[in-house]
Design a protein around this motif. Structure first.
Motif, PDB file in Angstrom:
ATOM      1  N   ARG A   1       0.344  -1.718   0.193  1.00  0.00           N
ATOM      2  CA  ARG A   1      -0.440   0.044  -0.073  1.00  0.00           C
ATOM      3  C   ARG A   1       0.921   1.369  -0.228  1.00  0.00           C
ATOM      4  NH1 ARG A   1      -4.756   0.091   0.947  1.00  0.00           N
ATOM      5  NH2 ARG A   1      -4.743  -2.354   3.377  1.00  0.00           N
ATOM      6  N   ASN A   2       1.882   0.819   1.264  1.00  0.00           N
ATOM      7  CA  ASN A   2       2.615   2.249   0.835  1.00  0.00           C
ATOM      8  C   ASN A   2       3.476   2.580  -0.223  1.00  0.00           C
ATOM      9  OD1 ASN A   2       1.821   2.897   2.956  1.00  0.00           O
ATOM     10  ND2 ASN A   2       4.016   1.687   4.676  1.00  0.00           N
ATOM     11  N   LEU A   3       3.885   1.261  -1.168  1.00  0.00           N
ATOM     12  CA  LEU A   3       5.493   1.265  -1.933  1.00  0.00           C
ATOM     13  C   LEU A   3       4.499   2.000  -3.517  1.00  0.00           C
ATOM     14  CD1 LEU A   3       7.503   0.280  -3.232  1.00  0.00           C
ATOM     15  CD2 LEU A   3       6.737  -1.372  -3.661  1.00  0.00           C
ATOM     16  N   LEU A   4       3.099   1.789  -3.522  1.00  0.00           N
ATOM     17  CA  LEU A   4       2.688   2.230  -4.472  1.00  0.00           C
ATOM     18  C   LEU A   4       1.985   3.814  -4.073  1.00  0.00           C
ATOM     19  CD1 LEU A   4       0.064  -0.731  -4.717  1.00  0.00           C
ATOM     20  CD2 LEU A   4       1.193  -0.003  -6.767  1.00  0.00           C
ATOM     21  N   SER A   5       1.987   4.301  -3.069  1.00  0.00           N
ATOM     22  CA  SER A   5       1.709   5.822  -2.652  1.00  0.00           C
ATOM     23  C   SER A   5       2.919   6.357  -2.876  1.00  0.00           C
ATOM     24  CB  SER A   5       1.057   5.583  -1.975  1.00  0.00           C
ATOM     25  OG  SER A   5       1.905   5.971  -0.680  1.00  0.00           O
ATOM     26  N   TYR A   6       3.974   6.164  -3.136  1.00  0.00           N
ATOM     27  CA  TYR A   6       4.767   7.014  -3.768  1.00  0.00           C
ATOM     28  C   TYR A   6       4.903   7.631  -5.240  1.00  0.00           C
ATOM     29  CZ  TYR A   6       7.398   4.362  -0.071  1.00  0.00           C
ATOM     30  OH  TYR A   6       7.725   3.763   1.337  1.00  0.00           O
ATOM     31  N   THR A   7       4.957   8.526  -4.954  1.00  0.00           N
ATOM     32  CA  THR A   7       5.044  10.075  -6.112  1.00  0.00           C
ATOM     33  C   THR A   7       6.846  10.108  -6.089  1.00  0.00           C
ATOM     34  OG1 THR A   7       4.612  11.485  -4.718  1.00  0.00           O
ATOM     35  CG2 THR A   7       2.749   9.820  -5.978  1.00  0.00           C
ATOM     36  N   GLN A   8       6.918  10.860  -7.225  1.00  0.00           N
ATOM     37  CA  GLN A   8       7.711  11.390  -7.180  1.00  0.00           C
ATOM     38  C   GLN A   8       8.404  12.414  -6.423  1.00  0.00           C
ATOM     39  OE1 GLN A   8       8.648  13.530 -11.638  1.00  0.00           O
ATOM     40  NE2 GLN A   8      10.427  14.386 -10.910  1.00  0.00           N
ATOM     41  N   GLY A   9       9.618  12.467  -5.328  1.00  0.00           N
ATOM     42  CA  GLY A   9       9.573  13.345  -4.575  1.00  0.00           C
ATOM     43  C   GLY A   9       9.243  12.789  -3.209  1.00  0.00           C
ATOM     44  N   SER A  10       9.143  11.447  -2.663  1.00  0.00           N
ATOM     45  CA  SER A  10       7.989  10.840  -2.338  1.00  0.00           C
ATOM     46  C   SER A  10      10.088   9.899  -1.722  1.00  0.00           C
ATOM     47  CB  SER A  10       7.717   9.378  -2.698  1.00  0.00           C
ATOM     48  OG  SER A  10       6.337   9.865  -2.395  1.00  0.00           O
ATOM     49  N   VAL A  11      10.264   9.982  -0.073  1.00  0.00           N
ATOM     50  CA  VAL A  11      11.413   9.887   0.851  1.00  0.00           C
ATOM     51  C   VAL A  11      10.633   8.310   1.383  1.00  0.00           C
ATOM     52  CG1 VAL A  11      13.060  10.587   2.719  1.00  0.00           C
ATOM     53  CG2 VAL A  11      11.487  13.201   1.492  1.00  0.00           C
ATOM     54  N   VAL A  12      11.834   7.966   1.260  1.00  0.00           N
ATOM     55  CA  VAL A  12      12.090   6.304   1.915  1.00  0.00           C
ATOM     56  C   VAL A  12      12.699   6.443   2.843  1.00  0.00           C
ATOM     57  CG1 VAL A  12      12.259   3.751   1.350  1.00  0.00           C
ATOM     58  CG2 VAL A  12      11.836   5.185  -0.205  1.00  0.00           C
ATOM     59  N   GLU A  13      12.832   5.998   4.194  1.00  0.00           N
ATOM     60  CA  GLU A  13      13.546   5.815   5.437  1.00  0.00           C
ATOM     61  C   GLU A  13      14.402   4.710   4.784  1.00  0.00           C
ATOM     62  OE1 GLU A  13      13.108   5.849  10.119  1.00  0.00           O
ATOM     63  OE2 GLU A  13      11.575   7.263   8.265  1.00  0.00           O
ATOM     64  N   MET A  14      15.374   4.714   5.455  1.00  0.00           N
ATOM     65  CA  MET A  14      16.420   3.288   5.305  1.00  0.00           C
ATOM     66  C   MET A  14      16.161   3.186   7.239  1.00  0.00           C
ATOM     67  SD  MET A  14      16.777   2.811   2.828  1.00  0.00           S
ATOM     68  CE  MET A  14      16.339   3.015   0.709  1.00  0.00           C
ATOM     69  N   ASP A  15      17.127   2.566   7.200  1.00  0.00           N
ATOM     70  CA  ASP A  15      16.827   1.484   8.301  1.00  0.00           C
ATOM     71  C   ASP A  15      18.568   2.073   9.394  1.00  0.00           C
ATOM     72  OD1 ASP A  15      19.170  -0.483   7.101  1.00  0.00           O
ATOM     73  OD2 ASP A  15      18.689  -2.322   8.195  1.00  0.00           O
ATOM     74  N   ARG A  16      19.068   2.431   8.371  1.00  0.00           N
ATOM     75  CA  ARG A  16      20.804   3.430   8.336  1.00  0.00           C
ATOM     76  C   ARG A  16      21.078   4.532   9.329  1.00  0.00           C
ATOM     77  NH1 ARG A  16      25.599   0.364   5.102  1.00  0.00           N
ATOM     78  NH2 ARG A  16      24.341  -1.219   5.553  1.00  0.00           N
ATOM     79  N   LEU A  17      21.691   5.315   9.737  1.00  0.00           N
ATOM     80  CA  LEU A  17      21.182   6.826  10.347  1.00  0.00           C
ATOM     81  C   LEU A  17      22.203   7.492   9.246  1.00  0.00           C
ATOM     82  CD1 LEU A  17      21.938   5.793  14.174  1.00  0.00           C
ATOM     83  CD2 LEU A  17      19.998   7.105  12.921  1.00  0.00           C
ATOM     84  N   ALA A  18      22.470   8.660   8.731  1.00  0.00           N
ATOM     85  CA  ALA A  18      23.437   9.343   8.061  1.00  0.00           C
ATOM     86  C   ALA A  18      24.472   9.383   8.437  1.00  0.00           C
ATOM     87  CB  ALA A  18      22.339  10.911   7.745  1.00  0.00           C
ATOM     88  N   GLY A  19      25.664   9.173   8.112  1.00  0.00           N
ATOM     89  CA  GLY A  19      26.805   9.606   8.074  1.00  0.00           C
ATOM     90  C   GLY A  19      27.506   7.806   8.286  1.00  0.00           C
ATOM     91  N   GLU A  20      26.778   6.879   8.563  1.00  0.00           N
ATOM     92  CA  GLU A  20      27.169   5.353   8.575  1.00  0.00           C
ATOM     93  C   GLU A  20      27.232   4.706   7.295  1.00  0.00           C
ATOM     94  OE1 GLU A  20      24.852   2.561  11.124  1.00  0.00           O
ATOM     95  OE2 GLU A  20      23.474   4.168  11.343  1.00  0.00           O
ATOM     96  N   PRO A  21      28.776   4.420   7.185  1.00  0.00           N
ATOM     97  CA  PRO A  21      29.231   3.619   6.367  1.00  0.00           C
ATOM     98  C   PRO A  21      28.363   2.792   5.203  1.00  0.00           C
ATOM     99  CG  PRO A  21      29.962   2.758   7.423  1.00  0.00           C
ATOM    100  CD  PRO A  21      29.253   3.705   9.046  1.00  0.00           C
ATOM    101  N   LEU A  22      28.681   2.669   4.051  1.00  0.00           N
ATOM    102  CA  LEU A  22      27.589   2.045   3.367  1.00  0.00           C
ATOM    103  C   LEU A  22      28.316   0.694   2.745  1.00  0.00           C
ATOM    104  CD1 LEU A  22      28.005   4.042  -0.061  1.00  0.00           C
ATOM    105  CD2 LEU A  22      26.355   4.499   1.779  1.00  0.00           C
ATOM    106  N   ASP A  23      27.927  -0.721   2.718  1.00  0.00           N
ATOM    107  CA  ASP A  23      27.656  -2.036   2.758  1.00  0.00           C
ATOM    108  C   ASP A  23      28.692  -2.486   0.898  1.00  0.00           C
ATOM    109  OD1 ASP A  23      27.703  -2.332   5.561  1.00  0.00           O
ATOM    110  OD2 ASP A  23      26.057  -3.108   4.907  1.00  0.00           O
ATOM    111  N   LEU A  24      29.969  -2.261   1.052  1.00  0.00           N
ATOM    112  CA  LEU A  24      30.058  -3.228  -0.099  1.00  0.00           C
ATOM    113  C   LEU A  24      29.985  -4.760  -0.757  1.00  0.00           C
ATOM    114  CD1 LEU A  24      31.558  -2.200  -3.214  1.00  0.00           C
ATOM    115  CD2 LEU A  24      33.645  -2.822  -1.968  1.00  0.00           C
ATOM    116  N   LEU A  25      29.029  -5.181  -1.306  1.00  0.00           N
ATOM    117  CA  LEU A  25      28.435  -6.552  -1.500  1.00  0.00           C
ATOM    118  C   LEU A  25      29.292  -7.083  -2.936  1.00  0.00           C
ATOM    119  CD1 LEU A  25      25.151  -6.354  -0.506  1.00  0.00           C
ATOM    120  CD2 LEU A  25      27.338  -7.014   0.639  1.00  0.00           C
TER     121      LEU A  25
END
Length: 152
Positions: free
Chosen positions: A92-116
């Motif tokens: 339901r939330n995925l279908l409501s996304y439009t241009q400009g929508s913000v998706v909140e991630m499980d990491r804090l700003a400044g945390e390192p990225l994972d290289l897979l």
């Protein structure tokens, strides 16, 4: 019994004996003994066949003149992925996304990225911009021992 009956009985007996010698015997012991003789003869033939000889395998580790040529592996393509975070959302939330929508991630700003690499965590890093292109500066490389632990 008359002589004719005796001769007829002898004739029948001789005919029966001839039939049994032609291969249709009712003697299971005789059949078993002949079968055993056939098997023993086949085993004697098999013993005369020699087995293949192979050189003994030797360990080549630590031998400097027998180094592994890794050039064979160098051209194998792998897939690199950078993961900035993950999020679980309902359809339901995925279908409501439009241009400009913000998706909140499980990491804090400044945390390192994972290289897979092919789905396996190899390193952590941070985003950099060089000549208007994104890049990643590796800050921590996962040791091979840690990668093996995660596989188990």
């Amino acid at each position: 019994m008359s002589d004719e009956e005796d001769l007829s009985a002898w004739g029948d007996a001789l005919a029966e004996q001839a039939d049994s010698e032609d291969g249709a015997s009712d003697d299971p012991w005789g059949d078993a003994l002949s079968e055993q003789a056939d098997v023993e003869a086949a085993n004697a033939d098999a013993e005369s066949i020699s087995s293949a000889a192979f050189d003994e395998l030797a360990s080549e580790r630590g031998d400097s003149k027998n180094k592994v040529d890794l050039d064979v592996l160098m051209d194998i393509p792998v897939t690199l992925q950078l993961e900035i975070g993950r999020a679980k959302v309902s359809i339901r939330n995925l279908l409501s996304y439009t241009q400009g929508s913000v998706v909140e991630m499980d990491r804090l700003a400044g945390e390192p990225l994972d290289l897979l690499v092919n789905g396996t965590l190899i390193a952590h890093g941070e985003v950099v911009v060089i000549n208007d292109k994104f890049g990643v500066r590796l800050t921590d490389v996962v040791s091979p021992q840690e990668r093996i632990k995660k596989l188990k």
